[in-house]
Design an enzyme around this catalytic site. Structure first.
Site, PDB file in Angstrom:
ATOM      1  N   LYS A  83      52.571  57.765 -28.541  1.00  0.00           N
ATOM      2  CA  LYS A  83      53.414  56.867 -27.641  1.00  0.00           C
ATOM      3  C   LYS A  83      52.632  55.759 -27.719  1.00  0.00           C
ATOM      4  O   LYS A  83      51.385  55.533 -27.212  1.00  0.00           O
ATOM      5  CB  LYS A  83      53.413  57.623 -26.398  1.00  0.00           C
ATOM      6  CG  LYS A  83      54.606  57.286 -25.452  1.00  0.00           C
ATOM      7  CD  LYS A  83      54.676  58.216 -24.174  1.00  0.00           C
ATOM      8  CE  LYS A  83      55.847  58.004 -23.470  1.00  0.00           C
ATOM      9  NZ  LYS A  83      55.881  58.617 -22.141  1.00  0.00           N
TER      10      LYS A  83
HETATM   11  O1  G3P Z   1      57.414  59.148 -19.086  1.00  0.00           O
HETATM   12  C1  G3P Z   1      57.751  58.238 -18.698  1.00  0.00           C
HETATM   13  C2  G3P Z   1      58.766  58.403 -17.424  1.00  0.00           C
HETATM   14  O2  G3P Z   1      59.453  59.257 -17.567  1.00  0.00           O
HETATM   15  C3  G3P Z   1      58.047  57.973 -16.114  1.00  0.00           C
HETATM   16  O3  G3P Z   1      59.159  58.397 -14.887  1.00  0.00           O
HETATM   17  O4  G3P Z   1      59.766  58.753 -12.655  1.00  0.00           O
HETATM   18  O5  G3P Z   1      57.345  57.918 -13.311  1.00  0.00           O
HETATM   19  O6  G3P Z   1      59.547  56.339 -13.658  1.00  0.00           O
HETATM   20  P1  G3P Z   1      58.914  57.706 -13.534  1.00  0.00           P
END
Ligand code: G3P
Length: 217
Positions: A83
């Site tokens: 990533k």
């Molecule tokens: O993997 C990254 C992503 O899914 C983060 O989600 O909820 O922290 O914006 P969030």
């Protein structure tokens, strides 16, 4: 649509893997922090729970250091997707690492032009963050639709991995907009099965069956 689970919690991942519906896992530095575990150790364990891609994120900011970290992470298992952040250095590293045959997930995508760049750099996955756009009052789902249109115009093979998903509706809307993958927090993934009429109907069937006094086995 493929389902990835967005967590570094191995108990949750094991539970989802047992359903047979899990296609992969995504992690990020914040999720590693939340797990409280050593990154190498937890990623190794996760790679043993699914044959699908497991995203593990580099933390270097300069291309050659990202490449070195990416190669190191890829040694953990054959299903690692490295990533990388959506920066020029990340794109350079993406080109090199995909050229070597590694899977790469370009993360922190908030615009269609960023997704276009990632596809040109040969990314395996692009991760548009829906929820974080919604947080700003911008329609995250429109971004998925724009990327879908652009990738289809040019037959890019980069898969659209809808990320930062916060609700069952986000999953549905991503599927409608043509995302190839949704990476979903375990609680949201579990909630997809829920419907009050399913519960009510099942209860009715069970009650009526009991009244027949019959057995199948
Ligand atoms: O993997 C990254 C992503 O899914 C983060 O989600 O909820 O922290 O914006 P969030």
């Amino acid at each position: 649509m493929k389902f990835f689970v967005d967590t570094a919690d191995v108990t949750e991942i094991r539970e989802m893997a047992e359903t047979g519906l899990l296609d992969g896992v995504t992690t990020n530095p914040s999720l590693i922090l939340k797990s409280g575990r050593d990154v190498r150790e937890v990623i190794t364990e996760i790679c043993g729970l699914t044959d699908g891609p497991v995203s593990a994120e580099v933390v270097a900011l300069e291309a050659s250091a990202m490449i070195a970290e990416g190669r190191e992470l890829a040694k953990i298992a054959r299903n690692i997707a490295i990533k990388l952040p959506m920066t020029w250095d990340g794109l350079k590293a993406c080109k090199t690492l995909t050229g070597e045959g590694h899977m790469v997930n370009v993360t922190l995508c908030f615009s269609a032009n960023q997704a276009l760049l990632a596809a040109k750099a040969g990314a395996t996955f692009i991760s548009p963050f829906i929820g974080r756009l919604d947080d700003l009052g911008v329609d995250g789902m429109e971004l998925i639709a724009e990327i879908r249109a652009i990738y289809d115009n040019y037959d890019f093979e980069t898969e659209i991995l809808a990320a930062s998903i916060r609700s069952a509706d986000h999953v549905k809307q991503s599927a409608i907009a043509g995302a190839d993958v949704a990476t979903v927090p375990p609680a949201v993934l579990k909630s997809l099965v829920n419907h009050a009429l399913t519960d009510k109907g099942l209860q009715q069937f069970m009650d009526d069956w009991a009244k027949t006094g019959q057995k199948i086995l």
